[in-house]
Write a protein that holds these residues in place. Structure first.
Motif, PDB file in Angstrom:
ATOM      1  N   VAL A  28       0.779  -1.241  -0.014  1.00  0.00           N
ATOM      2  CA  VAL A  28       0.018  -0.077   0.024  1.00  0.00           C
ATOM      3  C   VAL A  28       0.914   1.088   0.068  1.00  0.00           C
ATOM      4  O   VAL A  28       1.763   1.305   0.939  1.00  0.00           O
ATOM      5  N   ARG A  29       0.712   2.042  -1.115  1.00  0.00           N
ATOM      6  CA  ARG A  29       1.563   3.259  -1.133  1.00  0.00           C
ATOM      7  C   ARG A  29       0.764   4.628  -1.189  1.00  0.00           C
ATOM      8  O   ARG A  29      -0.186   4.703  -1.735  1.00  0.00           O
ATOM      9  N   ASN A  30       1.468   5.674  -0.508  1.00  0.00           N
ATOM     10  CA  ASN A  30       0.831   6.985  -0.699  1.00  0.00           C
ATOM     11  C   ASN A  30       0.934   7.281  -1.960  1.00  0.00           C
ATOM     12  O   ASN A  30       1.717   7.247  -2.801  1.00  0.00           O
ATOM     13  N   PRO A  31      -0.545   7.674  -2.449  1.00  0.00           N
ATOM     14  CA  PRO A  31      -0.696   7.975  -3.855  1.00  0.00           C
ATOM     15  C   PRO A  31      -0.001   8.946  -4.395  1.00  0.00           C
ATOM     16  O   PRO A  31       0.211   9.197  -5.584  1.00  0.00           O
ATOM     17  N   PHE A  32       0.415   9.894  -3.495  1.00  0.00           N
ATOM     18  CA  PHE A  32       1.130  11.253  -3.935  1.00  0.00           C
ATOM     19  C   PHE A  32       2.662  11.316  -3.888  1.00  0.00           C
ATOM     20  O   PHE A  32       3.090  11.566  -4.590  1.00  0.00           O
ATOM     21  N   THR A  33       3.232  10.506  -2.777  1.00  0.00           N
ATOM     22  CA  THR A  33       4.708  10.529  -2.676  1.00  0.00           C
ATOM     23  C   THR A  33       5.156   9.187  -3.118  1.00  0.00           C
ATOM     24  O   THR A  33       6.359   8.995  -3.211  1.00  0.00           O
ATOM     25  N   ASP A 328      -5.026  22.141  -0.391  1.00  0.00           N
ATOM     26  CA  ASP A 328      -6.385  21.928  -0.697  1.00  0.00           C
ATOM     27  C   ASP A 328      -6.677  20.501  -1.699  1.00  0.00           C
ATOM     28  O   ASP A 328      -7.408  20.052  -1.569  1.00  0.00           O
ATOM     29  N   VAL A 329      -5.658  20.430  -2.779  1.00  0.00           N
ATOM     30  CA  VAL A 329      -5.814  19.326  -3.608  1.00  0.00           C
ATOM     31  C   VAL A 329      -4.588  18.754  -3.790  1.00  0.00           C
ATOM     32  O   VAL A 329      -3.589  19.253  -3.761  1.00  0.00           O
ATOM     33  N   GLY A 330      -4.664  17.241  -3.490  1.00  0.00           N
ATOM     34  CA  GLY A 330      -3.388  16.305  -3.806  1.00  0.00           C
ATOM     35  C   GLY A 330      -3.712  15.751  -5.340  1.00  0.00           C
ATOM     36  O   GLY A 330      -4.148  16.171  -6.001  1.00  0.00           O
ATOM     37  N   ALA A 341      -8.670  10.725 -16.509  1.00  0.00           N
ATOM     38  CA  ALA A 341      -9.280  12.051 -16.402  1.00  0.00           C
ATOM     39  C   ALA A 341      -8.490  13.123 -17.245  1.00  0.00           C
ATOM     40  O   ALA A 341      -9.289  13.943 -18.183  1.00  0.00           O
ATOM     41  N   SER A 342      -7.166  13.122 -17.618  1.00  0.00           N
ATOM     42  CA  SER A 342      -6.649  13.957 -18.346  1.00  0.00           C
ATOM     43  C   SER A 342      -6.996  13.725 -19.827  1.00  0.00           C
ATOM     44  O   SER A 342      -7.417  14.698 -20.560  1.00  0.00           O
ATOM     45  N   GLU A 343      -7.175  12.551 -20.234  1.00  0.00           N
ATOM     46  CA  GLU A 343      -7.466  12.253 -21.539  1.00  0.00           C
ATOM     47  C   GLU A 343      -9.092  12.603 -21.829  1.00  0.00           C
ATOM     48  O   GLU A 343      -9.249  13.063 -22.801  1.00  0.00           O
ATOM     49  N   TRP A 344      -9.830  12.681 -20.830  1.00  0.00           N
ATOM     50  CA  TRP A 344     -11.190  12.960 -21.091  1.00  0.00           C
ATOM     51  C   TRP A 344     -11.262  14.365 -21.189  1.00  0.00           C
ATOM     52  O   TRP A 344     -12.178  15.016 -21.923  1.00  0.00           O
ATOM     53  N   VAL A 345     -10.536  15.227 -20.721  1.00  0.00           N
ATOM     54  CA  VAL A 345     -10.318  16.835 -20.793  1.00  0.00           C
ATOM     55  C   VAL A 345      -9.696  16.930 -22.189  1.00  0.00           C
ATOM     56  O   VAL A 345     -10.389  17.822 -23.051  1.00  0.00           O
ATOM     57  N   GLN A 346      -8.473  16.263 -22.562  1.00  0.00           N
ATOM     58  CA  GLN A 346      -8.231  16.464 -23.833  1.00  0.00           C
ATOM     59  C   GLN A 346      -9.207  16.077 -25.019  1.00  0.00           C
ATOM     60  O   GLN A 346      -9.539  16.709 -26.158  1.00  0.00           O
ATOM     61  N   GLU A 347      -9.810  15.004 -24.843  1.00  0.00           N
ATOM     62  CA  GLU A 347     -10.934  14.692 -25.873  1.00  0.00           C
ATOM     63  C   GLU A 347     -12.047  15.799 -25.851  1.00  0.00           C
ATOM     64  O   GLU A 347     -12.392  16.085 -26.847  1.00  0.00           O
ATOM     65  N   ALA A 348     -12.356  16.285 -24.671  1.00  0.00           N
ATOM     66  CA  ALA A 348     -13.577  17.176 -24.622  1.00  0.00           C
ATOM     67  C   ALA A 348     -13.293  18.580 -25.512  1.00  0.00           C
ATOM     68  O   ALA A 348     -13.622  19.156 -26.274  1.00  0.00           O
ATOM     69  N   ASN A 362       0.744  15.938 -13.925  1.00  0.00           N
ATOM     70  CA  ASN A 362       1.827  15.581 -13.210  1.00  0.00           C
ATOM     71  C   ASN A 362       1.990  14.425 -12.464  1.00  0.00           C
ATOM     72  O   ASN A 362       1.379  14.381 -11.434  1.00  0.00           O
ATOM     73  N   LYS A 363       2.213  13.115 -12.925  1.00  0.00           N
ATOM     74  CA  LYS A 363       1.878  11.869 -12.262  1.00  0.00           C
ATOM     75  C   LYS A 363       0.644  11.757 -11.870  1.00  0.00           C
ATOM     76  O   LYS A 363      -0.254  11.916 -12.590  1.00  0.00           O
TER      77      LYS A 363
END
Ligand code: NAD
Length: 482
Positions: A28-33, A328-330, A341-348, A362-363
């Protein structure tokens, strides 16, 4: 890591750790670090069988005979222990889920209340007297309803609220006198074992709650089809919810699923207040909340004014390590989720949308993204984004926006901002969602009201009192007076 100890844990069955002996070990890894926060030994098929058998036996030997005041006391003591351990729970869930630490502390605060609501409700489980003489021929008969626990509850939970949403299942189950087999999400299993330990410290009999680690296909599905389990209570995606309903056969199921929540702002509302709360509702936990603000419909007369207030607030959000007090946002739960999620933005964008801010990847971090010029067919509008992406859509009339808001496969909660009381009630009535908030964001939830969606957002309600109702059986008992 400020005193945080990385441990190997596994399932806990009948109070015992079930680890090692060739069991598959998952990090189990910290998703941010990406730091290692623990390792988990997955259960085998035999472990699951032992857990269900234990829950079944402890139900018959102990829990179904335990008086309501004792169940209530256990729940209240557990809430006190959780309050005592607030910081260690908050730190653990931030590390495993990547949730900003202030949000993790808020989750612990809500979880303490959930336990207290359950402690209160445990003492209120009663029945009903039926007016038998209302039916012709019913004279000289008495009838009443007796409520009793249904046995073993199987709980399957998602990664995004590893404490509070788990307690929305465990605390009503125990308040009602059931036993539980819990399968937590693979990404966030650590909190659930800590929770089990404080339940035991509070006096819950060993084996009344068992945690079984593993994947959906290897542990979740066999739980759903096991005949010793009386009910499955599931929170997660619509895809998995549908699969569970299809294989559950005659078993009771509660399904708390996803959404693409609409929020409607009329020009008579306080636009500054709406903008401030909508930023919170769209980007809390990077949008990984089932009632996250995803679609903002804004009356055209105040469209530009709204954007001028909303976008700078989004740009001010502090992106960073979830363990930092001012973050505020990780990141998202995995890099793959962020890429999707980024692919959905690019598609839109390729289909004509414009990103007014954000969109960079970024990661595991996707910058909070505000899209305009979207259409109803784009994935970012019609599917659940579960990421820090919000679309702002202008409208002219009430009928138009009602149709747009209701044009969704989902129906969990909606928010409407207006100062016109007639309009507020009309929308409260007409919106096709399980809950409607007036002058509040769709993301707001309290733990004591009936909460649950319609359409693809689910079946049944949670909110302790309402979940208890679905974790009881009722028996009619009639007497003919001779
Ligand atoms: P998920 O559906 O991928 O997983 C949820 C749980 O189901 C996990 O424990 C997983 O292991 C298990 N699972 C997976 N496949 C299974 C199968 N075939 N049989 C049995 N169990 C299986 O969801 P997630 O990614 O962990 O969570 C995000 C989703 O949860 C989003 O869609 C979100 O909207 C939803 N959610 C809903 C609510 C609500 O109250 N309505 C609250 C939080 C999250």
């Amino acid at each position: 890591m400020s005193g945080f100890i990385v441990k190997n844990i596994g399932s806990v069955i009948n109070g015992k750790d079930v680890i090692g002996a060739g069991r598959y070990r998952q990090e189990v890894r910290n998703p941010f670090t990406s730091e290692l926060v623990g390792t988990i030994d997955y259960a085998t098929a035999e472990d699951l069988d032992y857990a269900i058998e234990t829950a079944h036996n402890v139900f018959h030997k102990t829990m179904k005979k335990m008086p309501a005041h004792e169940r209530s006391d256990i729940l209240r003591r557990t809430s006190d222990l959780l309050e005592r351990d607030t910081e260690v729970f908050a730190q653990t869930l931030t590390r495993e889920a990547g949730k900003p630490i202030r949000d993790s502390r808020a989750e612990v605060g809500r979880a303490i209340q959930v336990l207290r609501f359950a402690a209160d409700e445990a003492k209120k489980i009663g029945g009903e007297v039926i007016p038998m003489d209302a039916a012709i021929g019913g004279e000289n008969r008495m009838g009443f309803i007796h409520k009793y626990p249904l046995g073993v509850v199987g709980a399957i939970t998602p990664f995004n609220f590893p404490l509070n949403l788990v307690l929305h299942k465990l605390s009503p189950a125990i308040a009602a006198g059931n036993t539980v087999v819990l399968k937590p999400a693979e990404k966030t299993p650590l909190t659930s074992v800590m929770l089990l330990r404080i339940f035991e410290e509070a006096g819950l009999p060993k084996g009344a709650l068992n945690v079984v680690m593993g994947t959906g296909s290897e542990i979740g599905e066999p739980m759903v089809i096991d005949e010793r389990i009386g009910k499955i209570t599931f929170t997660g995606s619509a895809k998995v919810g549908l699969r569970i309903k299809q294989i559950a056969d005659f078993k009771k199921v509660t399904l708390e699923l996803g959404s693409n929540s609409p929020n409607i702002i009329f020009d008579d509302a306080d636009i500054s207040v709406a903008a401030t709360s909508l930023v919170k509702g769209a980007f809390a936990f990077a949008g990984q909340v089932c009632i996250s603000v995803q679609r903002i419909y804004i009356q055209r007369t105040v469209y530009q004014e709204f954007l001028d207030k909303f976008v700078p607030l989004v740009q001010r959000l502090k992106i960073g390590n979830p363990l930092d007090e001012d973050t505020d946002v990780g990141g998202l739960i995995t890099e793959e989720s962020a890429v999707r999620a980024s692919e959905w933005v690019q598609e839109a964008i390729s289909q004509g949308a414009t990103a007014l801010t954000g969109g960079k990847l970024n990661k595991s971090v996707l910058e909070p993204t505000v899209l305009v010029n979207v259409t109803p067919e784009m994935k970012v509008v019609c599917q659940e984004v579960f990421a820090p992406i919000v679309s702002v859509i202008p409208f002219d009339t009430e009928d138009e926006v009602l149709a747009l808001a209701n044009d969704s496969d989902y129906g969990l909660q909606a928010g409407v901002f207006t100062n016109d009381i007639n309009r507020a009630f009309r929308f409260a009535k007409e919106l096709e969602t399980g809950g409607v908030w007036i002058n509040e964001i769709s993301t707001y939830r309290q733990d004591n009201y009936p909460y649950g969606g319609i359409k693809m957002s689910g079946i049944g309600k949670e909110g302790v009192k309402y979940a208890i109702e679905d974790m009881l059986e009722s028996k009619f008992i009639g007497i003919k007076l001779l």
